[in-house]
Design a protein around this motif. Structure first.
Motif, PDB file in Angstrom:
ATOM      1  N   GLY A 201       1.036  -1.079   0.033  1.00 34.98           N
ATOM      2  CA  GLY A 201       0.300   0.160  -0.208  1.00 34.98           C
ATOM      3  C   GLY A 201       0.657   0.946  -0.297  1.00 34.98           C
ATOM      4  N   ASN A 226      -0.871  -2.202  -6.638  1.00 30.46           N
ATOM      5  CA  ASN A 226      -1.349  -1.078  -6.206  1.00 30.46           C
ATOM      6  C   ASN A 226      -1.576   0.107  -7.249  1.00 30.46           C
ATOM      7  OD1 ASN A 226      -3.565   0.363  -4.009  1.00 30.46           O
ATOM      8  ND2 ASN A 226      -1.535  -1.213  -2.830  1.00 30.46           N
ATOM      9  N   LYS A 343      -9.152   2.898  -4.322  1.00 33.59           N
ATOM     10  CA  LYS A 343      -8.338   2.690  -3.505  1.00 33.59           C
ATOM     11  C   LYS A 343      -7.429   3.751  -3.151  1.00 33.59           C
ATOM     12  CE  LYS A 343      -7.772  -2.400  -3.486  1.00 33.59           C
ATOM     13  NZ  LYS A 343      -7.883  -2.847  -2.205  1.00 33.59           N
ATOM     14  N   ALA A 505     -14.045  -0.967  -4.868  1.00 32.53           N
ATOM     15  CA  ALA A 505     -13.095  -1.184  -4.316  1.00 32.53           C
ATOM     16  C   ALA A 505     -13.112  -1.931  -2.909  1.00 32.53           C
ATOM     17  CB  ALA A 505     -12.158  -0.438  -4.924  1.00 32.53           C
ATOM     18  N   SER A 507     -11.738  -1.935   0.150  1.00 35.42           N
ATOM     19  CA  SER A 507     -10.680  -1.060   0.661  1.00 35.42           C
ATOM     20  C   SER A 507     -10.888  -0.628   2.020  1.00 35.42           C
ATOM     21  CB  SER A 507     -10.178   0.255   0.072  1.00 35.42           C
ATOM     22  OG  SER A 507     -11.392   1.027   0.956  1.00 35.42           O
ATOM     23  N   ASN A 513      -9.433  -3.879   5.509  1.00 34.49           N
ATOM     24  CA  ASN A 513      -8.507  -4.567   5.746  1.00 34.49           C
ATOM     25  C   ASN A 513      -8.516  -5.119   6.490  1.00 34.49           C
ATOM     26  OD1 ASN A 513      -8.799  -1.976   6.738  1.00 34.49           O
ATOM     27  ND2 ASN A 513      -6.421  -1.678   6.884  1.00 34.49           N
TER      28      ASN A 513
END
Length: 561
Positions: A201, A226, A343, A505, A507, A513
């Protein structure tokens, strides 16, 4: 708000403390928000205590000391605007300031405005409880101290609680492991060592190029590729700084009404119907300029029109293919399956080029997930990647996690964790039902992280302190939201998000997460300008349209001496 007489009615006047409390306002966290809260509150004559877990001020910028850590909003905008003298005297050295420079800035602010006398360092708040008789909050710390205050403000940061991976065998690992958000103050010597980085990320994308320069061998374990665009970071010249400082007031005014909190000289038009060659010219210009805004704001419909968004996503994918030499590595690094910007769009310095180094290896966890950590490394399928150091760049329990890490109890011992068990919700992102006089900075349902966090913080702090000042002048002792208003606002936040590409997404914007975290899109996606107008309207109408106000000091007031 104009000065006026204070209606005490059992509550202390301006500068006094309610019911024998230690302070008017207790603030949790001494980062950007906590420091400004202390300054703003004391300027209005309120007493304040700021409780900070770290050994220094700085908040997120104290803890996130990993290699390559820097802001992804330009320094001249990622800074306070409340003091013309401060912004004239401070000299930013880079377009995107590094963590050490930002921390120096925050320490300078603490000293310049004499804020340290309000701050207790090395003090982690573990619980906060509302006393319905005294109408005060009692905060308990890990040192068994308590602080009482009429108002409590959670300035805990949207990205401050590390998302520690729950991997079997981690305790068996004989090497060293670190989370980027808890990087040792003295740094880590990685020279000549085998290093594994888990996570690609924003943090991983900043850290990986720096670690690759030092490590003997670097293994990057990536689950989801990403989108990242070049920052084009560079030193700031004296002439450039002088030009900014000469027009800072106008720049700040534009930033306060900009959707992202970042000022822009132009209003973008829709990309729908623009010929592909003209779009590509706009994207090439944005890529050359660097930063997220020139690309995300190339067209006004970038985050609502799938076809326009796909044209930019394809452009960035092509750039990845041009930069990365090995086709298989380039393919593994190329994101698909979600819109660009849905994201967090990352900024980098030589991130993709780092994979051309002979000492860097990419592991695609979509093909072979991590099975366990062993004594000597990381096991994926039939392969054991032996390593001396593991770096987890696995992000945060974002927006709500720092607040729910504290045992917050409101009326009738209501638990905030329990109230948010089905999804965090707070009216205007500022208050949750059943928790009187408890304010959130950049909480769920605010713009939070969708732009320049500093602009969002300043707005929230000013609104909160003005609200407290207004309540005290008008003899109102508590303010809180209702469950109905919380839910109405959450539904509005959901509806706004549903009109964009964000929900397409998985995200951390929606808690995806963190295992077990309820899925709900947390930020308000209509922009700072719209959000500011909505909050200002609430204040202009005396707050009562959105919140419950109580003039009665306490239903048990007669029991107190």
């Amino acid at each position: 708000m104009k000065e006026s007489a204070v209606h005490t009615g059992g509550m202390a006047g301006r500068g006094g403390k309610q019911g024998g409390a230690d302070a008017d306002v207790a603030v949790v966290g001494a980062g950007f928000a906590g420091l400004y809260l202390a300054h703003r509150a004391t300027t209005l004559g309120l007493t304040v205590v700021v409780l900070e877990a770290g050994e220094s001020v700085g908040g997120t910028w104290y803890w996130n000391r990993y290699p390559g850590a820097r802001c992804d909003v330009e320094s001249i905008d990622y800074s306070y605007s409340f003091s013309e003298e401060l912004q004239q005297e401070w000299r930013w050295t880079e377009r995107y300031a590094s963590q050490p420079e930002i921390l120096r800035y925050l320490n300078h602010v603490a000293d310049r405005f004499d804020l340290r006398r309000h701050i207790r360092l090395n003090t982690r708040v573990t619980a906060a409880r509302f006393d319905e008789d005294a109408l005060t909050w009692t905060l308990t710390t890990d040192t068994d101290e308590t602080v009482t205050a009429a108002f409590c403000v959670m300035a805990t940061g949207g990205l401050s609680v590390p998302n520690r991976p729950d991997l079997p065998g981690l305790d068996d690992f004989r090497g060293e492991w670190y989370h980027t958000a808890r990087w040792p103050a003295g740094g880590v010597d990685l020279r000549g060592r085998r290093v594994a980085v888990v996570g690609t990320g924003s943090t991983g994308i900043q850290a990986i190029p720096m670690i690759a320069r030092e490590a003997d061998h670097l293994i990057v374990l990536q689950r989801t590729p990403n989108f990242s665009v070049p920052a084009r970071n560079r030193p700031l010249s004296e002439a450039e700084l002088a030009k900014v400082k000469a027009t800072y007031a106008r720049r700040r005014a534009r930033g306060r009404i900009a959707p992202s909190g970042v000022p822009s000289d132009r209003e973008p038009s829709p990309g729908r119907g623009v010929p592909p060659e003209r779009r590509r010219q706009a994207y090439e210009a944005g890529w050359a300029e660097g930063g997220a805004s020139p690309l995300l704001r190339a067209y006004s419909d970038m985050l609502v029109d799938e076809e326009v968004n796909a044209s930019l996503a394809d452009f960035v994918r092509d750039k990845i293919g041009e930069i990365v030499d090995d086709p298989a590595t380039a393919a593994a690094l190329t994101p698909y399956g979600y819109p660009l910007g849905a994201k967090r769009l990352c900024l980098d310095t030589d991130y993709f080029a780092t994979y051309n180094r002979p000492n860097v290896e990419l592991v695609d966890l979509r093909k072979t997930p991590i099975e366990r950590i062993t004594e000597t490394g990381i096991q994926t399928g039939d392969t054991l990647y032996e390593t001396d150091v593991i770096v987890f760049a696995t992000g945060f329990d974002a927006i709500s996690g720092a607040v729910t890490a504290i045992d917050v109890r409101g009326r009738a011992d209501r638990s905030l964790r329990d109230y948010w068990r089905t999804g965090p919700r707070a009216t205007l992102g500022l208050m949750a039902a059943g928790f009187p006089n408890l304010f959130l900075v950049n909480g769920p349902g605010s713009p939070a992280v969708l732009g320049n966090v500093l602009a969002f913080i300043e707005h929230h702090v000013e609104w909160i302190i003005d609200c407290i000042d207004s309540l005290r002048r008008d003899g109102i002792h508590t303010i809180e939201s209702s469950e109905d208003s919380d839910e109405r606002w959450a539904v509005q936040v959901d509806e706004i998000a549903a009109a964009t590409l964000y929900p397409k997404a998985e995200s951390w914007f929606a808690g995806a997460n963190v295992p077990g975290k309820p899925r709900r899109f947390l930020p308000y996606a209509a922009g700072l300008h719209t959000y500011r107008a909505r909050c200002d309207d609430s204040a202009a109408r005396g707050y009562g349209a959105d919140f419950v106000l109580d003039h009665a000091l306490s239903k048990h007031a007669e029991k107190r001496p």
